[in-house]
Design a protein around this motif. Structure first.
Motif, short mmCIF file in Angstrom:
data_model
loop_
_atom_site.label_atom_id
_atom_site.label_comp_id
_atom_site.label_asym_id
_atom_site.label_seq_id
_atom_site.Cartn_x
_atom_site.Cartn_y
_atom_site.Cartn_z
N TYR A 50 22.73 27.09 -12.19
CA TYR A 50 22.02 28.23 -12.76
C TYR A 50 23.01 29.37 -12.95
N THR A 71 27.64 25.27 -22.46
CA THR A 71 26.30 25.82 -22.24
C THR A 71 25.23 24.80 -22.65
N LEU A 72 24.69 24.91 -23.84
CA LEU A 72 23.67 23.97 -24.31
C LEU A 72 24.32 22.92 -25.20
N ARG A 73 24.46 21.72 -24.68
CA ARG A 73 25.22 20.68 -25.36
C ARG A 73 24.55 20.14 -26.62
N LEU A 87 21.14 30.38 -18.12
CA LEU A 87 21.37 28.96 -18.39
C LEU A 87 21.08 28.17 -17.13
N SER A 89 21.05 23.91 -15.83
CA SER A 89 21.29 22.50 -16.12
C SER A 89 20.91 21.68 -14.89
N GLU A 91 21.41 17.67 -13.66
CA GLU A 91 22.08 16.42 -14.00
C GLU A 91 21.88 15.39 -12.90
N TYR A 111 21.13 14.34 -18.32
CA TYR A 111 20.96 15.78 -18.05
C TYR A 111 19.94 16.42 -18.97
N ASP A 113 19.44 20.59 -20.24
CA ASP A 113 19.94 21.97 -20.20
C ASP A 113 18.87 22.87 -20.81
#
Length: 178
Positions: A50, A71-73, A87, A89, A91, A111, A113
């Motif tokens: 986070y 960041t956002l893939r 942000l 994520s 995983e 994952y 995100d």
């Protein structure tokens, strides 16, 4: 700082930096973050990240962004811009014993995100949407050379704004961590 138990590792971080010219502070950045690892066993783990970042009195080229490798893939680089960003994520990681061509070990990760960037200093910019993506990745860890790098091959699909961006994004990068 870090908090460690037998199967848990939590790292907390905070930062601030900026420039001061006479009586004004310009290009001030600040943020907090948390990383949590849950070790199921030697080959399996969960990872949660986070971050919250903010900035004040920044130039347009210094804006915080979201999208891309870090960041956002599932979204293109700099898909959203502003002076506030969060942000998160989650995983699921798995290490294998597969030794491909006797050159690299294979790992896999699944994952999700989520995050958002918005601007609190520019009038009329309005609110932006929270974005999210889901993805899968392969991790190749060399067994013969450069042991400090891991090759990431990620495929991520956006869950929001799907009609505005590509259906999926493939990202290939070299990183120090899994």
């Amino acid at each position: 700082s870090a908090y460690v138990q037998e199967r848990h590792l939590t790292r907390l971080s905070a930062y601030t930096f900026g420039q001061r010219n006479s009586d004004t502070v310009r290009s001030m950045f600040f943020g907090v973050g948390a990383d949590y690892y849950f070790f199921i066993n030697e080959k399996n783990r969960w990872y949660v990240k986070y971050r919250f970042d903010g900035a004040r009195n920044i130039r347009q080229d210094e804006q915080l962004t979201i999208g891309g490798v870090e960041t956002l893939r599932g979204y293109p680089n700099e898909y959203q811009r502003g002076n506030r960003r969060w942000l998160m994520s989650v995983e699921r990681r798995r290490f294998t014993n597969w030794h491909i061509l006797n050159l690299a070990y294979l790992g896999v990760a699944g994952y999700i995100d989520a995050g958002k960037v918005w601007d609190t200093e520019t009038a009329g910019t309005g609110d932006t949407d929270t974005l999210a993506n889901i993805g899968f990745g392969l991790r190749l860890s060399p067994s013969k050379f450069r042991l400090d790098r891991i090759l990431h091959i990620d495929v991520a699909a956006p869950l929001r704004h799907v009609d505005l961006v590509d259906d999926y994004q493939v990202i290939i990068s070299g990183r120090v961590d899994f």
